[in-house]
Structure formats: C-alpha cells, structure tokens
Design a protein around this motif. Sequence first.
Motif, mmCIF file in Angstrom:
data_model
loop_
_atom_site.group_PDB
_atom_site.id
_atom_site.type_symbol
_atom_site.label_atom_id
_atom_site.label_comp_id
_atom_site.label_asym_id
_atom_site.label_seq_id
_atom_site.Cartn_x
_atom_site.Cartn_y
_atom_site.Cartn_z
ATOM 1 N N UNK A 292 0.823 -1.207 0.000
ATOM 2 C CA UNK A 292 0.000 0.000 0.000
ATOM 3 C C UNK A 292 0.859 1.259 0.000
ATOM 4 N N UNK A 293 2.027 1.206 0.632
ATOM 5 C CA UNK A 293 2.931 2.359 0.595
ATOM 6 C C UNK A 293 3.476 2.577 -0.816
ATOM 7 N N UNK A 294 3.714 1.498 -1.542
ATOM 8 C CA UNK A 294 4.101 1.668 -2.939
ATOM 9 C C UNK A 294 2.977 2.351 -3.701
ATOM 10 N N UNK A 295 1.743 1.902 -3.507
ATOM 11 C CA UNK A 295 0.616 2.493 -4.228
ATOM 12 C C UNK A 295 0.394 3.950 -3.827
ATOM 13 N N UNK A 296 0.637 4.283 -2.547
ATOM 14 C CA UNK A 296 0.579 5.688 -2.144
ATOM 15 C C UNK A 296 1.629 6.497 -2.900
ATOM 16 N N UNK A 315 -2.832 -1.592 -5.430
ATOM 17 C CA UNK A 315 -1.696 -2.412 -5.849
ATOM 18 C C UNK A 315 -2.180 -3.493 -6.810
ATOM 19 N N UNK A 316 -1.482 -3.597 -7.955
ATOM 20 C CA UNK A 316 -1.859 -4.544 -8.993
ATOM 21 C C UNK A 316 -2.567 -3.899 -10.164
ATOM 22 N N UNK A 317 -3.038 -2.671 -9.999
ATOM 23 C CA UNK A 317 -3.730 -1.959 -11.071
ATOM 24 C C UNK A 317 -2.703 -1.325 -12.014
ATOM 25 N N UNK A 318 -2.667 -1.772 -13.270
ATOM 26 C CA UNK A 318 -1.722 -1.230 -14.251
ATOM 27 C C UNK A 318 -2.164 0.168 -14.659
ATOM 28 N N UNK A 319 -1.219 1.095 -14.709
ATOM 29 C CA UNK A 319 -1.533 2.470 -15.086
ATOM 30 C C UNK A 319 -1.900 2.553 -16.563
ATOM 31 N N UNK A 320 -2.742 3.515 -16.868
ATOM 32 C CA UNK A 320 -3.007 3.806 -18.272
ATOM 33 C C UNK A 320 -1.739 4.362 -18.916
ATOM 34 N N UNK A 321 -1.712 4.387 -20.235
ATOM 35 C CA UNK A 321 -0.543 4.902 -20.943
ATOM 36 C C UNK A 321 -0.286 6.360 -20.576
ATOM 37 N N UNK A 322 -1.362 7.156 -20.482
ATOM 38 C CA UNK A 322 -1.194 8.567 -20.137
ATOM 39 C C UNK A 322 -0.679 8.765 -18.735
ATOM 40 N N UNK A 323 -1.208 7.992 -17.777
ATOM 41 C CA UNK A 323 -0.744 8.098 -16.400
ATOM 42 C C UNK A 323 0.715 7.666 -16.286
ATOM 43 N N UNK A 324 1.090 6.607 -17.015
ATOM 44 C CA UNK A 324 2.481 6.148 -16.993
ATOM 45 C C UNK A 324 3.406 7.216 -17.562
ATOM 46 N N UNK A 325 2.995 7.864 -18.652
ATOM 47 C CA UNK A 325 3.806 8.951 -19.220
ATOM 48 C C UNK A 325 3.999 10.075 -18.206
ATOM 49 N N UNK A 326 2.938 10.420 -17.472
ATOM 50 C CA UNK A 326 3.041 11.483 -16.471
ATOM 51 C C UNK A 326 3.990 11.094 -15.346
ATOM 52 N N UNK A 327 3.924 9.836 -14.913
ATOM 53 C CA UNK A 327 4.805 9.378 -13.848
ATOM 54 C C UNK A 327 6.258 9.408 -14.289
ATOM 55 N N UNK A 328 6.517 8.906 -15.495
ATOM 56 C CA UNK A 328 7.891 8.898 -16.016
ATOM 57 C C UNK A 328 8.403 10.324 -16.174
ATOM 58 N N UNK A 360 3.555 -2.426 -12.901
ATOM 59 C CA UNK A 360 2.391 -1.541 -12.988
ATOM 60 C C UNK A 360 2.422 -0.609 -14.196
ATOM 61 N N UNK A 361 3.401 -0.788 -15.074
ATOM 62 C CA UNK A 361 3.499 0.052 -16.265
ATOM 63 C C UNK A 361 3.119 -0.732 -17.506
ATOM 64 N N UNK A 362 2.490 -0.074 -18.483
ATOM 65 C CA UNK A 362 2.294 -0.729 -19.779
ATOM 66 C C UNK A 362 3.647 -1.062 -20.400
ATOM 67 N N UNK A 363 3.738 -2.098 -21.243
ATOM 68 C CA UNK A 363 5.028 -2.512 -21.813
ATOM 69 C C UNK A 363 5.792 -1.376 -22.486
ATOM 70 N N UNK A 364 5.082 -0.449 -23.122
ATOM 71 C CA UNK A 364 5.756 0.619 -23.878
ATOM 72 C C UNK A 364 6.629 1.497 -22.996
ATOM 73 N N UNK A 365 6.257 1.694 -21.718
ATOM 74 C CA UNK A 365 7.010 2.599 -20.843
ATOM 75 C C UNK A 365 8.096 1.895 -20.032
#
Length: 383
Positions: A292-296, A315-328, A360-365
């Motif tokens: 849960x701390x990772x998910x926070x 935890x376990x929910x894969x981010x959308x492509x847009x959310x992954x781009x924002x995180x990166x 938790x990231x799509x393969x592309x990221x």
Amino acid sequence: MGCALESVWNPSYYGKELVLIRAGNHTFPIDLVTGSSNTADTRGVRHGWATEHLALATSRDEQREQLLRMCYLVSMAARMRRDRPDLLSCQAEEVLWSVPEALSMTQAASLLAGVLVRPLGGRATASGAASDEDPRFPGIASADAWAIAMEGSHRRGMYTVTDIHDIEWGTLSREGRGGQVTEGNAQQLLPLASVWLRGSTPVADVVERAYRIRVRRESVLLGHLRTLSDTVSPTGRLFATLGDGLSGIVSGAAGMRSAVEAANSWTAGQMHSGAGVAALDEGGVVGARRRSHFSLHVTKTLKGTAHRQRLVHEFGEVLSSGAADSAVSFLTALGEAGPGAPGYHHLAHARRWHTWWCWHLPPRQRASFSRLLESPAAGATDT
C-alpha cells in the motif's frame, strides 16, 4: 529519554517533539541531551533541544494555551539547534534571534510551518479526544486501537494508507497552463517570514502570529482527516498513525476513493490526500502495508495531474498509458534536477521499488523507466 527522568519531570509530546515540563524555576537535566552514562545510548540519534521558563496563569484553559504556545517556540528553537550546532545558547527566544542572519525566507517559513501538531479540543468548552482516539485529533481512532481492528473479519479486506500531498508547499498543477492546486502550510507563512527576516518584529510577536495561523491550519487538517475516517466508517476503520495521514483496514478501493474524494472536496484549494490500497492475503498486514505504501507513492508521482490514480491507486492496477507517461515525466524531471531538489526522495523510492513499478506500467514505458532507474538510491524508506 523521558524514561530516564526523575518523577518531578513530566514527559509528553508535541507533534514529533519530546516535551519535558517541571513546576518551578529549574535548570534543564543536561545529562539527558549529552548522553551521559546513566541515560539510554543516543549514538546516531540527531536531535536538538532548547529551554524556556514560563509564568503560568491561574485559569486551567489559559495555562494549557500558554504551554502550547511555549511548546511551539521551544520546538522551533530545538530544530534550529539541531541544524545549527554552532548556536550555543539553549534559551529558545535567544536561539530564534539568529533566524534573520541564518535562514532564507523560504527556510524561515518552513521552520514556522514544520513543528506544530497541536492537540485540539482539550478545553472544557470543547469536546476532547476519547480514550480510544488520538489526542491530537478528536474523532479519529488512535493507533493503539489497531489490535481490535485486526480481530475476526477485519483480517479480510484491504490495508490502506493516506497522506496529504505537499502539505508544506502545496501542489502545482501539471495540466495545461499550470497553477496552484493546493496551498501549503509554509506558503501561508511566507509574508510573516519576510517581516521576520527584516528584523523589525520581535520574536514573541512573530511566534504569536504564526501560532494563530498554524492553529487554523491544524483545524482544517483535523476536518480533512475526520472526513476520511467518517466516510469509510460504515465498512472500515482508519487510524491516526502518521503526522498528516491515516492508515487502516477498508472493504475495498471504491470506498477509499469515495473517502478521498469527499475529504479533498472539503478542503479544496487547501490540501489534498492520496491513498494507496493493497489486499490483505496470507502475508498479513506487514506485506499489505509495504504494497500500500508503494501504491501511495504512485499517487504522489501523479499529484497535480488529472489521472484518477492521483487520488487512489490499488496495488496490482496497471496504469493507463497517459498516467504512466506522467509518472515517467515527473521522475525524469527529478533526476535532472538532482539530489538537492525538492521532492527528490520520490525518485529514491521509485528506484527502490523498480520491480513493482515495472509490474504496474504498460510494456511501452518499461524500457524508458528502467533507464531512468539505473542509478541506485540510498536512504529511501517505506513512507
């Protein structure tokens, strides 16, 4: 430290600070802070301390208010002495005289904002905390009640942890033209810090004005945390286990999302929380807490965006492509800014949690994220 005192001293707490009070005009028990042979070993513990005398009023309510204000003054001085060992005086007001020469305006605002967690509701005219509630936050369960929460059916469900994003300096929008999403504690104190650094205002007046601002802000914090707690109460329970966050057991991510949305709406423009949730399994609370701390942490990398996981990530929910781009993008900017940049610890956490991030990231990221996290980070903790 408090355990080493003779009974005439009364040890308590003020936020994260140890407070020692003794009736009468006495000197401080110096061996407690010098690590003499009759005290606990304090090697590796970095702390500061300061003292002040106070003539108390006759009214019990007035005495309490005077003590809280004095704790605020002394706690700031203790932090100054922790960070500036060259300051020789231990008298709190004398220590704070050095602020205009020693600190920048943002550092002074941070000092004013960083030490107060005021016990609320303790007057005879207000409702104080019950025996099973946190004394700082009436209406919110104390961490001491965890054992009850873990009995029986509460072993099923989800562990959750919440935290207010950027409570000191607020959150900037990362959408479009930007702007401020929430205001931070220290931002509210920047005008007062500017006056303080000009040297035209006595320390006592600065402390009194700052204290009033901080009490109002702590009241908003209490309302925010109580909204979180009250919203999940039909199917779960949250505990005041962190300074500006809660943790506990809830029935599911949807209920936690409703609670975060309600609390963020209640304090719109002032403070916003994010929450991580993770299912309880055969690993029990310890494993679910780490997940849960990772998910926070995921919500923190998405703060200021419009992505739904900025509020709650399961935890376990894969981010959308847009959310992954924002995180990166967020973590890349921290890497480019370097270790001294505000928020750099988020990158340290991401490096420690490299494997979980890739899950938790799509393969592309994943490839770009792995390159970003090549360099190891030191000193990251669960929170």
